[in-house]
Design a protein around this motif. Structure first.
Motif, PDB file in Angstrom:
ATOM      1  N   VAL A   1       0.843  -1.194   0.000  1.00 23.10           N
ATOM      2  CA  VAL A   1       0.000   0.000   0.000  1.00 23.10           C
ATOM      3  C   VAL A   1       0.883   1.251   0.000  1.00 23.10           C
ATOM      4  N   LYS A   2       0.424   2.270  -0.717  1.00 28.42           N
ATOM      5  CA  LYS A   2       1.132   3.549  -0.764  1.00 28.42           C
ATOM      6  C   LYS A   2       0.152   4.625  -0.338  1.00 28.42           C
ATOM      7  N   SER A   3       0.591   5.538   0.546  1.00 25.78           N
ATOM      8  CA  SER A   3      -0.304   6.612   0.987  1.00 25.78           C
ATOM      9  C   SER A   3       0.499   7.808   1.509  1.00 25.78           C
ATOM     10  N   ARG A   4      -0.211   8.905   1.667  1.00 28.38           N
ATOM     11  CA  ARG A   4       0.333  10.116   2.277  1.00 28.38           C
ATOM     12  C   ARG A   4      -0.602  10.457   3.415  1.00 28.38           C
ATOM     13  N   LEU A   5      -0.090  10.858   4.555  1.00 26.82           N
ATOM     14  CA  LEU A   5      -0.985  11.174   5.654  1.00 26.82           C
ATOM     15  C   LEU A   5      -0.573  12.440   6.374  1.00 26.82           C
ATOM     16  N   VAL A  21       3.420  12.903   6.383  1.00 27.68           N
ATOM     17  CA  VAL A  21       4.211  11.677   6.318  1.00 27.68           C
ATOM     18  C   VAL A  21       3.918  10.906   5.034  1.00 27.68           C
ATOM     19  N   GLN A  22       4.961  10.355   4.431  1.00 29.33           N
ATOM     20  CA  GLN A  22       4.811   9.399   3.337  1.00 29.33           C
ATOM     21  C   GLN A  22       4.885   7.997   3.937  1.00 29.33           C
ATOM     22  N   SER A  23       3.947   7.122   3.533  1.00 30.23           N
ATOM     23  CA  SER A  23       3.917   5.771   4.088  1.00 30.23           C
ATOM     24  C   SER A  23       3.856   4.733   2.975  1.00 30.23           C
ATOM     25  N   ARG A  24       4.605   3.651   3.159  1.00 31.32           N
ATOM     26  CA  ARG A  24       4.590   2.528   2.228  1.00 31.32           C
ATOM     27  C   ARG A  24       4.496   1.241   3.038  1.00 31.32           C
ATOM     28  N   GLY A  25       3.692   0.303   2.555  1.00 29.06           N
ATOM     29  CA  GLY A  25       3.539  -0.973   3.248  1.00 29.06           C
ATOM     30  C   GLY A  25       3.602  -2.130   2.272  1.00 29.06           C
ATOM     31  N   LEU A  26       4.091  -3.277   2.726  1.00 26.50           N
ATOM     32  CA  LEU A  26       4.248  -4.438   1.860  1.00 26.50           C
ATOM     33  C   LEU A  26       4.030  -5.724   2.658  1.00 26.50           C
ATOM     34  N   GLU A  27       3.141  -6.584   2.146  1.00 29.36           N
ATOM     35  CA  GLU A  27       2.964  -7.913   2.739  1.00 29.36           C
ATOM     36  C   GLU A  27       4.056  -8.827   2.195  1.00 29.36           C
ATOM     37  N   ASN A 212      -1.437  -2.541  -4.130  1.00 29.08           N
ATOM     38  CA  ASN A 212      -0.764  -3.221  -5.247  1.00 29.08           C
ATOM     39  C   ASN A 212      -0.065  -2.216  -6.164  1.00 29.08           C
ATOM     40  N   ASN A 213       0.573  -1.223  -5.541  1.00 29.83           N
ATOM     41  CA  ASN A 213       1.253  -0.175  -6.296  1.00 29.83           C
ATOM     42  C   ASN A 213       2.633  -0.670  -6.744  1.00 29.83           C
ATOM     43  N   SER A 214       2.931  -0.501  -8.027  1.00 28.79           N
ATOM     44  CA  SER A 214       4.194  -1.008  -8.578  1.00 28.79           C
ATOM     45  C   SER A 214       5.419  -0.274  -8.022  1.00 28.79           C
ATOM     46  N   GLU A 215       5.202   0.922  -7.437  1.00 30.00           N
ATOM     47  CA  GLU A 215       6.324   1.681  -6.867  1.00 30.00           C
ATOM     48  C   GLU A 215       6.773   1.117  -5.522  1.00 30.00           C
ATOM     49  N   VAL A 216       5.931   0.296  -4.899  1.00 22.48           N
ATOM     50  CA  VAL A 216       6.267  -0.281  -3.591  1.00 22.48           C
ATOM     51  C   VAL A 216       6.985  -1.604  -3.820  1.00 22.48           C
ATOM     52  N   THR A 217       8.295  -1.573  -3.661  1.00 22.13           N
ATOM     53  CA  THR A 217       9.134  -2.742  -3.924  1.00 22.13           C
ATOM     54  C   THR A 217       9.911  -3.139  -2.666  1.00 22.13           C
TER      55      THR A 217
END
Length: 230
Positions: A1-5, A21-27, A212-217
């Motif tokens: 997941v990609k988000s800004r908060l 804050v910039q936030s990125r999450g990955l399972e 499912n953002n392709s930028e989150v690797t």
């Protein structure tokens, strides 16, 4: 997941602070990773936190905090996880997923209505109590009550009893939308009270949310990336 908060923190005197804050999450197989990097204000820009949650309860979750002034990341120990995350009403342990095996659960009410985004939501009211020393130390909670939406299968409200200072923490999840097929709360409000006095309130507002953002690797979730800042 990609988000800004956007985090808004209001103290008991009504003074307000705002952080972006910039936030990125990955399972991943066996858990979840998250990296958060602060954009503003200037005095916290570049500060970041990296969390790695493991599904296996016997394994300690890993969390590192990077402070630009120190130019290095510091691992957050189990004893520090009940402390405030960057001055908010959320603790470091609130930012990770709890292992169900470390708690005992009681169904307090099989059906209770909660007003959610203007509508009555039918919920289960469940009490959770830390059953291990590890859970007690990391959360700092004596017990929690959780209202779980039957329709969305997610918590919509939480009330926690904090051991230190005999305080209460209330967390509510609002503006819930289905994004990429998943329910997501775009607003989270956390409030800490002692008696009738509200000590502080934190409002988290999410935007630019995508799954499912392709930028989150996987290479994003490294200490070396955390220490690069923005």
């Amino acid at each position: 997941v990609k988000s800004r908060l956007v985090m808004k923190i209001v103290d008991r005197d009504g003074r307000e602070r705002e952080r972006v804050v910039q936030s990125r999450g990955l399972e991943f197989e066996g858990g979840h990773k998250q990296i958060m990097l602060f954009e503003s204000p200037e005095d916290v820009r570049g500060t970041g936190m990296l969390s790695i949650d493991y599904d296996a309860g016997e394994k300690d979750d890993d969390q590192w905090l990077y402070l630009p002034s120190l130019k290095k990341s510091t691992r957050i120990s189990s004893g520090e996880k009940s402390g405030s995350f960057m001055g908010t009403d959320l603790s470091y342990s609130d930012m990770t997923q709890s292992d169900p095996d470390h708690y005992t659960y009681t169904m307090l009410k099989p059906s209770v209505k909660v007003k959610l985004d203007g509508k009555a939501e039918d919920c289960w009211l469940i009490e959770s109590v830390p059953a291990t020393k590890k859970a007690q130390e990391e959360t700092g909670y004596i017990k929690s009550q959780v209202w779980v939406s039957k329709d969305k299968l997610m918590p919509v409200q939480v009330k926690s009893w904090i051991r230190e200072g005999r305080r209460l923490k209330y967390i509510s999840f609002k503006d819930i939308e289905k994004i990429d097929g998943l329910w997501f709360a775009k607003t989270i409000v956390a409030r800490t009270k002692k008696g009738k006095q509200v000590e502080s309130t934190t409002v988290l507002q999410f935007s630019q949310v995508s799954f499912n953002n392709s930028e989150v690797t996987p290479d994003l979730f490294q200490q070396s990336r955390l220490e690069q800042g923005l």
